[in-house]
Scaffold this motif. Structure first.
Motif, PDB file in Angstrom:
ATOM      1  N   LYS A 143       0.803  -1.225   0.000  1.00 13.41           N
ATOM      2  CA  LYS A 143       0.000   0.000   0.000  1.00 13.41           C
ATOM      3  C   LYS A 143       0.841   1.283   0.000  1.00 13.41           C
ATOM      4  O   LYS A 143       0.493   2.259  -0.673  1.00 13.41           O
ATOM      5  N   PRO A 144       1.957   1.344   0.753  1.00 15.75           N
ATOM      6  CA  PRO A 144       2.789   2.557   0.681  1.00 15.75           C
ATOM      7  C   PRO A 144       3.287   2.832  -0.732  1.00 15.75           C
ATOM      8  O   PRO A 144       3.420   3.992  -1.137  1.00 15.75           O
ATOM      9  N   GLY A 145       3.550   1.782  -1.481  1.00 15.65           N
ATOM     10  CA  GLY A 145       3.984   1.942  -2.869  1.00 15.65           C
ATOM     11  C   GLY A 145       2.865   2.479  -3.736  1.00 15.65           C
ATOM     12  O   GLY A 145       3.084   3.331  -4.601  1.00 15.65           O
ATOM     13  N   PHE A 146       1.636   1.986  -3.507  1.00 22.17           N
ATOM     14  CA  PHE A 146       0.496   2.486  -4.267  1.00 22.17           C
ATOM     15  C   PHE A 146       0.279   3.971  -3.999  1.00 22.17           C
ATOM     16  O   PHE A 146      -0.014   4.741  -4.916  1.00 22.17           O
ATOM     17  N   GLU A 147       0.437   4.371  -2.762  1.00 22.87           N
ATOM     18  CA  GLU A 147       0.246   5.784  -2.412  1.00 22.87           C
ATOM     19  C   GLU A 147       1.260   6.674  -3.122  1.00 22.87           C
ATOM     20  O   GLU A 147       0.961   7.824  -3.447  1.00 22.87           O
ATOM     21  N   ARG A 148       2.434   6.126  -3.434  1.00 25.34           N
ATOM     22  CA  ARG A 148       3.461   6.917  -4.121  1.00 25.34           C
ATOM     23  C   ARG A 148       3.179   7.060  -5.614  1.00 25.34           C
ATOM     24  O   ARG A 148       3.594   8.048  -6.233  1.00 25.34           O
ATOM     25  N   ILE A 149       2.483   6.068  -6.208  1.00 20.87           N
ATOM     26  CA  ILE A 149       2.242   6.130  -7.660  1.00 20.87           C
ATOM     27  C   ILE A 149       0.809   6.505  -7.998  1.00 20.87           C
ATOM     28  O   ILE A 149       0.466   6.664  -9.174  1.00 20.87           O
TER      29      ILE A 149
END
Length: 217
Positions: A143-149
């Protein structure tokens, strides 16, 4: 366990073919591995995807790589609890017992797990939001990665590729939350590497920390 069945014929035939050729041709090497144990220099954390053939990509023989596979090649953050941690246990064993020198996180194109995370986060896969979904709760790691992209420009496929890269970066970040990994990295005994494999073209990209981008190998 009465539910277990005999091995399918095609697997039996493949095993016998391997035993009669590759094993017979390298019998002394297998005997040495059995007697002396394993001494791999590299651990690879890759996706379960059947299209990602780790040993073929690097032309590796038996005993060269310590390989752990899971959905979307994810590493959870360090946590001490009563929860069962298969990935964390594999990392601990590789770093503290086998003393590997390199730890590689290998992601890939068209990753179903990454797509599942994207669709879960965008509301397209409500079944993954259920508390009972093992895949969904595992993909929470990303999820942290999704928030970045999330606000990236481009179509869905471009965002999925960006999220595939994030699955590698999130895992590298989480690796450094493990005290024994951090210590080994800072002492120069262990190097971390992030790779992304494009299945269709066979290309391989490596994360360049200085440039903060993936570049072709």
């Amino acid at each position: 366990m009465h539910h277990a069945k005999p091995l399918p014929r095609f697997l039996v035939q493949r095993y016998k073919g391997w035993k009669a050729t590759q094993f017979e041709e390298n019998k002394s090497w297998y005997s040495r591995l059995a007697d002396e144990g394993q001494r791999p220099r590299t651990m690879i954390i890759s996706c379960c995807d059947s299209r990602v053939h780790v040993t073929s990509i690097f032309g590796a023989d038996s005993g060269e790589f310590f390989i752990h596979r899971n959905i979307a090649n994810l590493v959870p953050p360090f946590e001490v609890s009563k929860t069962i941690h298969g990935t964390s246990a594999a990392i601990e064993y590789a770093v503290t017992a086998l003393k590997v020198s390199n730890l590689v996180v290998l992601g890939h194109s068209k990753c179903g797990g990454v797509q599942g995370c994207y669709e879960m986060c965008t509301g397209e896969a409500p079944q993954l939001q259920e508390a009972s979904s093992f895949v969904g709760r595992w993909m929470d790691i990303l999820k942290p990665g999704f928030e970045r992209i999330e606000k990236n420009e481009g179509d869905k496929q471009a965002k999925l590729t960006a999220l595939e890269h994030e699955s590698i970066l999130v895992s590298l970040e989480n690796l450094m939350t493990f005290p024994f990994v951090k210590e080994a990295v800072e002492s120069g005994q262990l190097s971390l590497h992030g790779l992304w494999h494009e299945i269709g073209s066979g290309s391989l990209e490596c994360y360049d920390a200085d440039k903060k981008e993936f570049t072709r190998v």
